[in-house]
Design an enzyme around this catalytic site. Structure first.
Site, PDB file in Angstrom:
ATOM      1  N   CYS A 121       0.857  -1.185   0.000  1.00 38.00           N
ATOM      2  CA  CYS A 121       0.000   0.000   0.000  1.00 38.00           C
ATOM      3  C   CYS A 121       0.893   1.234   0.000  1.00 38.00           C
ATOM      4  CB  CYS A 121      -0.880  -0.024   1.253  1.00 38.00           C
ATOM      5  SG  CYS A 121      -1.882   1.454   1.458  1.00 38.00           S
TER       6      CYS A 121
ATOM      7  N   CYS B 195      -0.895   3.427  -6.510  1.00 37.62           N
ATOM      8  CA  CYS B 195      -1.811   2.827  -5.542  1.00 37.62           C
ATOM      9  C   CYS B 195      -1.967   1.396  -6.026  1.00 37.62           C
ATOM     10  CB  CYS B 195      -3.155   3.550  -5.550  1.00 37.62           C
ATOM     11  SG  CYS B 195      -4.449   2.668  -4.648  1.00 37.62           S
TER      12      CYS B 195
HETATM   13  N1  DGL Z   1      -4.017   0.300  -2.049  1.00 34.67           N
HETATM   14  C1  DGL Z   1      -3.675   1.479  -1.352  1.00 34.67           C
HETATM   15  C2  DGL Z   1      -2.435   2.172  -1.927  1.00 34.67           C
HETATM   16  O1  DGL Z   1      -1.610   1.550  -2.538  1.00 34.67           O
HETATM   17  C3  DGL Z   1      -4.688   2.524  -1.009  1.00 34.67           C
HETATM   18  C4  DGL Z   1      -6.132   2.473  -1.080  1.00 34.67           C
HETATM   19  C5  DGL Z   1      -6.792   3.246   0.079  1.00 34.67           C
HETATM   20  O2  DGL Z   1      -7.005   4.470  -0.008  1.00 34.67           O
HETATM   21  O3  DGL Z   1      -7.045   2.588   1.081  1.00 34.67           O
HETATM   22  O4  DGL Z   1      -2.235   3.330  -1.722  1.00 34.67           O
END
Ligand code: DGL
Length: 290
Positions: free
Chosen positions: A92, A206
């Site tokens: 993330c 993301c």
């Molecule tokens: N998958 C997450 C990232 O790589 C973020 C998504 C969220 O806002 O929770 O930033």
């Protein structure tokens, strides 16, 4: 075109002893980390995997930095005590760009993070117009601004903070289709045209976004190179844990844990199974904001 380069990952300094069947915990706020899990499993199919979606706190992009740090410390405390992984991948960007120092200070388990692939983007672009598509949290981070200053000072970098794309990726996986118009509205600001030059590289910053990559490619006003750092993360994991031992068999299906579980529809269950996650549990950890 999808490019993977050795960048976009951050490493913990601590190297674990090589375990013949390491337990790897891949963590995200939701389903985005599955794009990283897929690459890591391809590199070490013999490892035991636990995928954790902190869906009780989704989306991380909406939390303030202190709220996110507090949440991640609390959740990791529980997960590490319960599952004792050999390595954790924070799949993330929104979390990695702010939480890694606190996690590494607090826990001895090694953490591999995912951060925006600005350096390979600057190496690839010819037009010097690069866009970074991320959550509002990642776009606001001083970590992200430092990356741009350090590695792309000679590029014009457009930071696009999308409020909705992570949610759209989750909806699609749970069997609720999202319209082309809604997706195009989110990616359109990445496409900049100025003085006869056009954006030619977009960083997928993301981990949810590669889930929508085929839609992005189809809807893009012109072709660009989309950089997904997930394959680079997998290579970092192999650097830390070592190559798959000879003759080590493939591990059985991975397990998934959700901290909320409210979105666990039958359609999502089927999507998870297609991705090799055949056992899903809820370990309830409600979000408490101070
Ligand atoms: N998958 C997450 C990232 O790589 C973020 C998504 C969220 O806002 O929770 O930033």
């Amino acid at each position: 075109m999808r490019i993977d380069l050795m960048a976009g990952a951050t490493l913990s300094a601590a190297l674990p002893a090589h375990n013949p069947q390491p337990v790897i915990l891949v963590f995200d706020s939701g389903l985005g980390g599955l794009t990283v899990l897929e690459q890591v499993r391809r590199a070490r199919p013999d490892a035991a995997y636990l995928y954790v979606a902190d869906d009780a706190a989704f989306p991380y992009g909406a939390l303030s930095e202190p709220q996110l740090v507090a949440r991640m410390i609390a959740v990791m405390e529980r997960l590490l005590a319960r599952h004792a992984p050999d390595l954790v991948v924070i799949a993330c960007n929104t979390a990695s760009t702010v939480v890694l120092p606190a996690l590494r200070q607090r826990f001895v388990t090694p953490f591999v993070g995912v951060v925006p692939p600005i350096k390979p983007a600057a190496a690839l672009t010819r037009s010097r117009l690069v866009s970074l598509l991320a959550t509002p949290g990642t776009v606001a981070r001083s970590y992200t601004h430092d990356l741009v200053r350090s590695y792309a000072a000679d590029c014009a970098v457009t930071l696009v903070g999308s409020k909705n794309l992570a949610r759209y990726a989750e909806a699609e996986m749970a069997g609720a289709p999202v319209s082309d118009a809604a997706i195009l509205a989110e990616i359109a600001p990445c496409f900049v045209e100025t003085e006869g030059r056009r954006t030619d590289v977009v960083c997928l910053s993301c981990t949810h976004y590669p889930l929508l990559l085929t839609r992005f490619e189809r809807l893009a006003p012109w072709p660009v190179t989309w950089i997904d750092p997930a394959p680079a993360i997998a290579r970092r994991v192999v650097q830390l844990l070592g190559e798959r031992p000879q003759r080590a068999p493939d591990a059985p299906a991975a397990r998934a844990v959700f901290t909320g579980g409210t979105g666990l529809t039958p359609a999502l269950g089927r999507s998870l199974e297609q991705r090799g996650l055949c056992e899903t549990q809820v370990e309830a950890m409600p979000l408490v904001l101070s």
